[in-house]
Write a protein that holds these residues in place. Sequence first.
Motif, PDB file in Angstrom:
ATOM      1  N   MET A  15      -0.604  -2.950  -5.262  1.00  0.00           N
ATOM      2  CA  MET A  15      -1.806  -2.742  -4.439  1.00  0.00           C
ATOM      3  C   MET A  15      -1.513  -1.573  -3.495  1.00  0.00           C
ATOM      4  N   ASP A  16      -2.044  -0.393  -3.830  1.00  0.00           N
ATOM      5  CA  ASP A  16      -1.680   0.793  -3.041  1.00  0.00           C
ATOM      6  C   ASP A  16      -2.935   1.554  -2.607  1.00  0.00           C
ATOM      7  N   GLY A  17      -2.783   2.282  -1.507  1.00  0.00           N
ATOM      8  CA  GLY A  17      -3.861   3.158  -1.041  1.00  0.00           C
ATOM      9  C   GLY A  17      -4.602   2.660   0.192  1.00  0.00           C
ATOM     10  N   ASN A  18      -4.086   1.633   0.827  1.00  0.00           N
ATOM     11  CA  ASN A  18      -4.760   1.105   2.024  1.00  0.00           C
ATOM     12  C   ASN A  18      -4.786   2.146   3.146  1.00  0.00           C
ATOM     13  N   GLY A  19      -3.649   2.832   3.327  1.00  0.00           N
ATOM     14  CA  GLY A  19      -3.555   3.825   4.403  1.00  0.00           C
ATOM     15  C   GLY A  19      -4.529   4.970   4.173  1.00  0.00           C
ATOM     16  N   ARG A  20      -4.601   5.430   2.920  1.00  0.00           N
ATOM     17  CA  ARG A  20      -5.516   6.545   2.609  1.00  0.00           C
ATOM     18  C   ARG A  20      -6.976   6.123   2.755  1.00  0.00           C
ATOM     19  N   ARG A  63      -4.368   3.018  10.069  1.00  0.00           N
ATOM     20  CA  ARG A  63      -3.897   2.517   8.769  1.00  0.00           C
ATOM     21  C   ARG A  63      -4.098   1.011   8.607  1.00  0.00           C
ATOM     22  N   HIS A  67      -5.328  -2.123   5.594  1.00  0.00           N
ATOM     23  CA  HIS A  67      -4.691  -3.385   5.184  1.00  0.00           C
ATOM     24  C   HIS A  67      -5.675  -4.543   5.368  1.00  0.00           C
ATOM     25  N   ALA A  70       2.927  -7.144  -2.372  1.00  0.00           N
ATOM     26  CA  ALA A  70       2.345  -7.083  -1.032  1.00  0.00           C
ATOM     27  C   ALA A  70       3.241  -6.380  -0.023  1.00  0.00           C
ATOM     28  N   ASN A 106       9.386  -1.130   2.483  1.00  0.00           N
ATOM     29  CA  ASN A 106       8.291  -1.050   3.462  1.00  0.00           C
ATOM     30  C   ASN A 106       8.760  -1.336   4.895  1.00  0.00           C
ATOM     31  N   ARG A 130       8.490   1.349   7.680  1.00  0.00           N
ATOM     32  CA  ARG A 130       7.220   1.674   8.358  1.00  0.00           C
ATOM     33  C   ARG A 130       7.294   1.317   9.850  1.00  0.00           C
ATOM     34  N   LEU A 160       0.762  -6.345   9.081  1.00  0.00           N
ATOM     35  CA  LEU A 160       0.812  -6.823   7.692  1.00  0.00           C
ATOM     36  C   LEU A 160       1.220  -8.292   7.634  1.00  0.00           C
TER      37      LEU A 160
HETATM   38  C1  IPE Z   1      -0.433  -0.448   0.198  1.00  0.00           C
HETATM   39  O1  IPE Z   1      -1.082   0.554   0.884  1.00  0.00           O
HETATM   40  C2  IPE Z   1      -0.010  -1.581   1.101  1.00  0.00           C
HETATM   41  C3  IPE Z   1       1.438  -1.717   1.283  1.00  0.00           C
HETATM   42  C4  IPE Z   1       2.347  -0.955   0.719  1.00  0.00           C
HETATM   43  C5  IPE Z   1       1.900  -2.785   2.139  1.00  0.00           C
HETATM   44  P1  IPE Z   1      -0.294   1.698   1.649  1.00  0.00           P
HETATM   45  O2  IPE Z   1      -0.100   1.269   3.069  1.00  0.00           O
HETATM   46  O3  IPE Z   1       0.936   2.080   0.942  1.00  0.00           O
HETATM   47  O4  IPE Z   1      -1.353   2.876   1.607  1.00  0.00           O
HETATM   48  P2  IPE Z   1      -1.089   4.433   1.338  1.00  0.00           P
HETATM   49  O5  IPE Z   1      -0.283   4.531   0.092  1.00  0.00           O
HETATM   50  O6  IPE Z   1      -0.342   4.954   2.530  1.00  0.00           O
HETATM   51  O7  IPE Z   1      -2.453   5.014   1.196  1.00  0.00           O
END
Ligand code: IPE
Length: 263
Positions: free
Chosen positions: A36-41, A50, A54, A80, A85, A88, A96
């Motif tokens: 599951m990727d791309g939440n931050g974007r 960001r 999530h 997840a 991670n 971060r 999270l």
């Molecule tokens: C996925 O989204 C969630 C986790 C890895 C916990 P990201 O937080 O990696 O979102 P991007 O990749 O920076 O967009």
Amino acid sequence: MSLEQLLAWIPPGSPDETLARQVNFEQLPAHVAIIMDGNGRWAAQRHLPRVEGHRAGIDSVRDVVETSARLGIQILTLYAFSMENWKRPPSEIHTLMTLLKRYIRLELSTLLKNNIRFQVIGRHEELAPDVRHELEIGIRQTAANSGMLFNIALNYGGRAEIVDAARRAIAAGIAPEDLDEQRFGDFLYTAGQPDPDLLIRTSGEMRVSNFLLWQIAYSEIWVTETLWPDFRRRHLLESIVAYQKRDRRYGGIKPSPVALGAK
Ligand code: IPE
Ligand code: IPE
Ligand code: MG
């Protein structure tokens, strides 16, 4: 599950219905794993912090978990939180973990209603006690369920899993000559489970990021540009329809119609 049971839950005439009708229920992937990727974007596109990505991603988790159970998927594994991670910012990690605890508390009734068994894979003993406590409640309360197994990968690393399996095999006193791929698999976090048939990654990244390294040896990979908070039932159905068109050869060759018919 059947098409009827899925359709009962889908708005009639919707694009989801068209997709649901394309799914072959005789050839469902037994195990679906999702990075599951791309939440931050997703959040950045909206000029939001960001963590809002999530937060929004929880709705996708809900939709995908319930859709998978209704479809009749046997095992769903969601990535997840990776061991990497922890790099971060502490505030993002804290959010999270808070979202995870809230998800389990709020979704327990849905998991029970759908006969879903919840399990954690990863070094969960290294998670904070309050998080572990919440996870244990979810695991205990759903332990007797006989429907879909929902693995959540937390503090998970594929290489760490292989190292942990090797340590367990040694601790169990397995003789080197007795160790083969089958036996080794019994020491992995996913012991007893079939390998993922379908590996989905959202947000367009073409990498596996240390996820299920052993188990994805022959998984079909489906990468979508859709960011995780936008991922819904429709995208899962699309991935399954695409998966069912794949030709899985496992290193062999596709039997030609002539060969099939030959005596
Ligand atoms: C996925 O989204 C969630 C986790 C890895 C916990 P990201 O937080 O990696 O979102 P991007 O990749 O920076 O967009
Ligand atoms: C993979 O996403 C981990 C999870 C989805 C939990 P990341 O965003 O951490 O992966 P990289 O850093 O892009 O490889
Ligand atoms: Mg990412």
